[in-house]
Design a protein around this motif. Structure first.
Motif, PDB file in Angstrom:
ATOM      1  N   ILE A  42       0.848  -1.175   0.000  1.00 19.31           N
ATOM      2  CA  ILE A  42       0.000   0.000   0.000  1.00 19.31           C
ATOM      3  C   ILE A  42       0.892   1.237   0.000  1.00 19.31           C
ATOM      4  O   ILE A  42       2.028   1.197   0.448  1.00 19.31           O
ATOM      5  N   THR A  43       0.365   2.305  -0.536  1.00 19.31           N
ATOM      6  CA  THR A  43       1.095   3.568  -0.535  1.00 19.31           C
ATOM      7  C   THR A  43       0.217   4.602   0.142  1.00 19.31           C
ATOM      8  O   THR A  43      -0.997   4.592  -0.041  1.00 19.31           O
TER       9      THR A  43
ATOM     10  N   ASN B 139      -8.847   2.565  -3.409  1.00 21.70           N
ATOM     11  CA  ASN B 139      -8.174   3.603  -2.622  1.00 21.70           C
ATOM     12  C   ASN B 139      -9.097   4.004  -1.486  1.00 21.70           C
ATOM     13  O   ASN B 139     -10.323   3.892  -1.613  1.00 21.70           O
ATOM     14  N   LEU B 140      -8.519   4.470  -0.391  1.00 20.03           N
ATOM     15  CA  LEU B 140      -9.320   4.986   0.720  1.00 20.03           C
ATOM     16  C   LEU B 140      -9.122   6.491   0.812  1.00 20.03           C
ATOM     17  O   LEU B 140      -7.990   6.972   0.805  1.00 20.03           O
ATOM     18  N   LEU B 141     -10.250   7.199   0.916  1.00 17.08           N
ATOM     19  CA  LEU B 141     -10.213   8.656   1.067  1.00 17.08           C
ATOM     20  C   LEU B 141     -10.926   9.035   2.350  1.00 17.08           C
ATOM     21  O   LEU B 141     -12.030   8.513   2.600  1.00 17.08           O
TER      22      LEU B 141
ATOM     23  N   MET C 246     -12.934   3.641  -2.519  1.00 12.67           N
ATOM     24  CA  MET C 246     -13.086   4.111  -3.893  1.00 12.67           C
ATOM     25  C   MET C 246     -12.582   3.050  -4.880  1.00 12.67           C
ATOM     26  O   MET C 246     -11.441   2.585  -4.776  1.00 12.67           O
ATOM     27  N   SER C 247     -13.440   2.673  -5.823  1.00 10.83           N
ATOM     28  CA  SER C 247     -13.004   1.802  -6.913  1.00 10.83           C
ATOM     29  C   SER C 247     -13.018   2.666  -8.170  1.00 10.83           C
ATOM     30  O   SER C 247     -14.082   3.155  -8.570  1.00 10.83           O
ATOM     31  N   ASN C 248     -11.883   2.831  -8.790  1.00 11.39           N
ATOM     32  CA  ASN C 248     -11.721   3.855  -9.835  1.00 11.39           C
ATOM     33  C   ASN C 248     -12.179   5.184  -9.232  1.00 11.39           C
ATOM     34  O   ASN C 248     -11.708   5.551  -8.178  1.00 11.39           O
TER      35      ASN C 248
ATOM     36  N   ASP D 185      -9.435  -5.830   0.344  1.00 10.00           N
ATOM     37  CA  ASP D 185      -8.356  -4.888   0.046  1.00 10.00           C
ATOM     38  C   ASP D 185      -8.434  -3.645   0.942  1.00 10.00           C
ATOM     39  O   ASP D 185      -7.403  -3.118   1.381  1.00 10.00           O
ATOM     40  N   ALA D 186      -9.654  -3.198   1.239  1.00  9.88           N
ATOM     41  CA  ALA D 186      -9.824  -2.031   2.122  1.00  9.88           C
ATOM     42  C   ALA D 186      -9.313  -2.359   3.530  1.00  9.88           C
ATOM     43  O   ALA D 186      -8.639  -1.539   4.170  1.00  9.88           O
ATOM     44  N   LEU D 187      -9.603  -3.552   4.003  1.00 11.00           N
ATOM     45  CA  LEU D 187      -9.132  -3.959   5.336  1.00 11.00           C
ATOM     46  C   LEU D 187      -7.609  -4.024   5.372  1.00 11.00           C
ATOM     47  O   LEU D 187      -6.971  -3.559   6.321  1.00 11.00           O
ATOM     48  N   TYR D 188      -7.056  -4.573   4.328  1.00  8.29           N
ATOM     49  CA  TYR D 188      -5.612  -4.709   4.230  1.00  8.29           C
ATOM     50  C   TYR D 188      -4.946  -3.323   4.205  1.00  8.29           C
ATOM     51  O   TYR D 188      -3.987  -3.048   4.922  1.00  8.29           O
ATOM     52  N   ALA D 189      -5.506  -2.425   3.385  1.00  9.17           N
ATOM     53  CA  ALA D 189      -4.927  -1.081   3.246  1.00  9.17           C
ATOM     54  C   ALA D 189      -5.040  -0.292   4.553  1.00  9.17           C
ATOM     55  O   ALA D 189      -4.069   0.328   5.003  1.00  9.17           O
TER      56      ALA D 189
END
Ligand SMILES: CC(C)(COP(=O)(O)OP(=O)(O)OC[C@H]1O[C@@H](n2cnc3c(N)ncnc32)[C@H](O)[C@@H]1OP(=O)(O)O)[C@@H](O)C(=O)NCCC(=O)NCCS
Length: 201
Positions: free
Chosen positions: A2-3, A19-21, A85-87, A125-129
């Motif tokens: 993750i970045t 992505n998470l915002l 966020m997906s795309n 993926d959200a949990l991981y990020a």
């Protein structure tokens, strides 16, 4: 990998698929609707599967579940919410809470806005990020998440994201002053499954 992208008062957590915002206060009502008045509500609240878990009103959501700081980032040490966020599309919501727990712990909550956004790996993926962000930025060492035992889709997604089932009770994680209030878990002692993820390995 993750970045974490940071600008002036801005952060974006980049996962692999999503992505998470940070969520904003103007989005509070929408996040409530996704939780308690959407296709995915039946997975955690209300009849037929959860007749004893009430559909919260917006007022209850604001007063008892999601205070303003989740939507402003004013108290990152207590908790914060993020859009998934997906795309360019917001597909769900994820948050962490730490105000009620022992030191270096955080609890995660997550829900997608509709069924079409489920089962695509976005939750995983959200949990991981978010887990990686909490480890790096807030020095969180242990995460927990506490779905209903019968929410098998949620449990599967959490296990795939590195969470493991534990027989420990909620009180093992709660700060003393919150043990009476939250000690039974959202679905009651027998129906709540607690999963944990040690981040210091
Ligand atoms: C729980 C939730 C956040 C998980 O996110 P997600 O993006 O759907 O999950 P993922 O796609 O990462 O993983 C779901 C897993 O469950 C599996 N699954 C899908 N439907 C299922 C079902 N009906 N029963 C059991 N498993 C199911 C998928 O195959 C996948 O497992 P796999 O990766 O081994 O194939 C999402 O499904 C959701 O919002 N559900 C409704 C609200 C909710 O229950 N929130 C949690 C409250 S604690």
């Amino acid at each position: 990998m993750i970045t974490i992208v940071k600008g002036d008062g801005y952060v974006m957590i980049k996962g692999n698929k999503i992505n998470l915002l940070p969520v904003r206060l103007t989005e509070r009502q929408k996040i409530y609707e996704w939780c308690f008045h959407s296709e995915t509500t039946k997975s955690h609240s209300g009849p037929p599967d959860y007749p004893d878990i009430a559909i919260a009103t917006y007022q209850e959501f604001c007063d008892e579940y999601y205070e303003e700081y989740y939507f402003t980032g004013a108290h990152p040490e207590k908790g914060q919410g993020f859009l998934i966020m997906s795309n360019q599309e917001a597909v769900g919501f994820i948050s962490y809470s730490a105000f009620h727990l022992k030191s270096s712990l955080a609890e995660l909550d997550i829900w997608m806005k509709d069924e079409a956004s489920c089962g695509k790996g976005f939750g995983n993926d959200a949990l991981y990020a978010l887990s990686n962000y909490l480890k790096k930025e807030l020095n969180i060492r242990l995460l927990l998440i506490a779905p209903a035992k019968k929410n098998t889709r949620a449990v599967k997604s959490y296990e795939r994201a590195g969470f493991k089932r534990t027989d420990k009770k909620m009180n093992a994680f709660l700060a003393e002053e919150f043990q009476l209030m939250y000690g039974n878990g959202d679905y009651g002692v027998d129906e709540t499954m607690i999963l944990i993820n040690h981040l210091d390995k």
